[in-house]
Design an enzyme around this catalytic site. Sequence first.
Site, short mmCIF file in Angstrom:
data_model
loop_
_atom_site.label_atom_id
_atom_site.label_comp_id
_atom_site.label_asym_id
_atom_site.label_seq_id
_atom_site.Cartn_x
_atom_site.Cartn_y
_atom_site.Cartn_z
N ASP A 1 9.56 -27.92 -106.02
CA ASP A 1 8.87 -28.65 -104.96
C ASP A 1 7.53 -28.00 -104.61
OD1 ASP A 1 9.34 -28.85 -101.41
OD2 ASP A 1 8.30 -30.23 -102.76
N ASP B 1 2.62 -33.26 -104.32
CA ASP B 1 3.93 -32.79 -103.90
C ASP B 1 5.02 -33.32 -104.82
OD1 ASP B 1 5.90 -33.09 -100.80
OD2 ASP B 1 6.23 -32.02 -102.69
C1 3AI Z 1 8.13 -31.93 -90.08
C2 3AI Z 1 7.84 -30.59 -90.72
C3 3AI Z 1 6.43 -30.52 -91.28
C4 3AI Z 1 6.28 -31.66 -92.27
C5 3AI Z 1 6.16 -29.19 -91.96
N1 3AI Z 1 7.05 -28.99 -93.11
C6 3AI Z 1 6.51 -29.10 -94.33
O1 3AI Z 1 5.36 -29.42 -94.55
C7 3AI Z 1 7.42 -28.78 -95.51
C8 3AI Z 1 7.20 -27.33 -95.94
N2 3AI Z 1 7.08 -29.68 -96.63
C9 3AI Z 1 7.40 -31.00 -96.53
O2 3AI Z 1 8.01 -31.45 -95.58
C10 3AI Z 1 6.96 -31.96 -97.66
C11 3AI Z 1 5.49 -32.20 -97.46
C12 3AI Z 1 5.27 -33.01 -96.20
S1 3AI Z 1 3.57 -33.20 -95.91
C13 3AI Z 1 3.25 -32.18 -94.57
N3 3AI Z 1 7.14 -31.43 -99.00
C14 3AI Z 1 8.41 -30.91 -99.28
C15 3AI Z 1 9.50 -31.95 -99.29
N4 3AI Z 1 9.20 -33.05 -100.21
C16 3AI Z 1 10.77 -31.22 -99.70
C17 3AI Z 1 11.96 -32.10 -99.78
C18 3AI Z 1 12.55 -32.34 -101.02
C19 3AI Z 1 13.69 -33.12 -101.12
C20 3AI Z 1 14.25 -33.68 -99.96
C21 3AI Z 1 13.66 -33.44 -98.69
C22 3AI Z 1 12.52 -32.64 -98.61
C23 3AI Z 1 6.36 -28.07 -90.95
O3 3AI Z 1 7.28 -27.24 -91.22
O4 3AI Z 1 5.56 -28.02 -90.02
#
Ligand code: 3AI
Length: 330
Positions: A35, A219
Amino acid sequence: DTGSAAAVPINEVDIAYVTPVTVGTPPQTLMLDLDTGSSDLWVFSSLTPSSQVRGQEIYSPAKSSTSKLLSGHTWSIRYGDGSGSRGTVYTDNFTIGGLEVESQAVQTAQEVSSSFTQEQSLDGLVGLGFSTLNTVRPSSQLTFFDNARPKLDEEVFTADLKYHATGSYDFGFIDRAKYTGNITYTPVQQSPGYWTHSLSGYAVGSGAFQSTQIQGISDTGTTLLYLPTAIVTAYYRQVQGAQNSQYYGGYVFPCSSTLPTFTFGIEGARFTIPASYINYTRISPTSSTCYGGLQSSSGLGINIFGDVALKAAFVVFSGTNPPRIGFGTK
Ligand SMILES: CC[C@H](C)[C@H](NC(=O)[C@H](C)NC(=O)[C@@H](CCSC)NC[C@@H](N)Cc1ccccc1)C(=O)O
């Protein structure tokens, strides 16, 4: 050194791709989602309550002679789709496609949210974003790519995701057999920790290419392509019977509709996503209404170039200084 491993779609609509990895001594094999949108390597484990495990393979540190508890360290992550997990940390030997990292931080889940429990073919994630995003505290940990870097022939990893088929992730080399022509590179802004870059524009079907900078993140862990509303409405205006459904939370259309292709630019290069990738899935197995693989990013606050876009190209994630991302035609 180099490594090469399969990227296997976990269901018939490519909702996610998993890759076989081994952890510990003797090796325990798990199927993890590589990821680039996050930077935590976490796994279902012997510490995950059995009520939250439904068919996943687990990592048992107690069964590994090379596991070491990283005492006093914990982690907790939240993803954009509202899912999340948290737990403790071990270090252990970790390999992907023959490439080994000794004492990789392996984050053992003590709690996972329901959507992870329900996804029985996904045993965890390998974050390949920049290590600044890692959630382990009090000291954050390095990603597999950052740990492997010093031993890699070339400071790169590549993603060759495929539509309804098994693709591959390579580490330390760029496989000339996986693309034609040249790779077109564009700069990456590594803060706050995603592979953030711009598209140089887009075209809907055979329409004229619109030159406009579109910033977002590549991503591999996100299923669909999320772009600004203006672009998405321009696309679905070409689709008979399409509508933006509050009920289904996005654009839906009759499954029998003819969809246009969608082209995106990387600098001067052009990559066309076939209509079939955007006719993503039926909203239910017997429905004749389908959900689009291109959706609006307005609720996310960021554009996400997920698998629907990435599988239309051969993608090079280059950890050079400065980092850059490259796209090749396949
Ligand atoms: C709501 C949380 C926000 C999005 C932010 N978190 C993130 O950006 C995290 C690191 N990345 C993610 O939530 C996203 C990118 C969002 S764009 C900001 N990538 C990882 C996601 N596809 C992983 C996944 C795979 C399979 C099933 C579910 C999830 C934070 O911690 O602030």
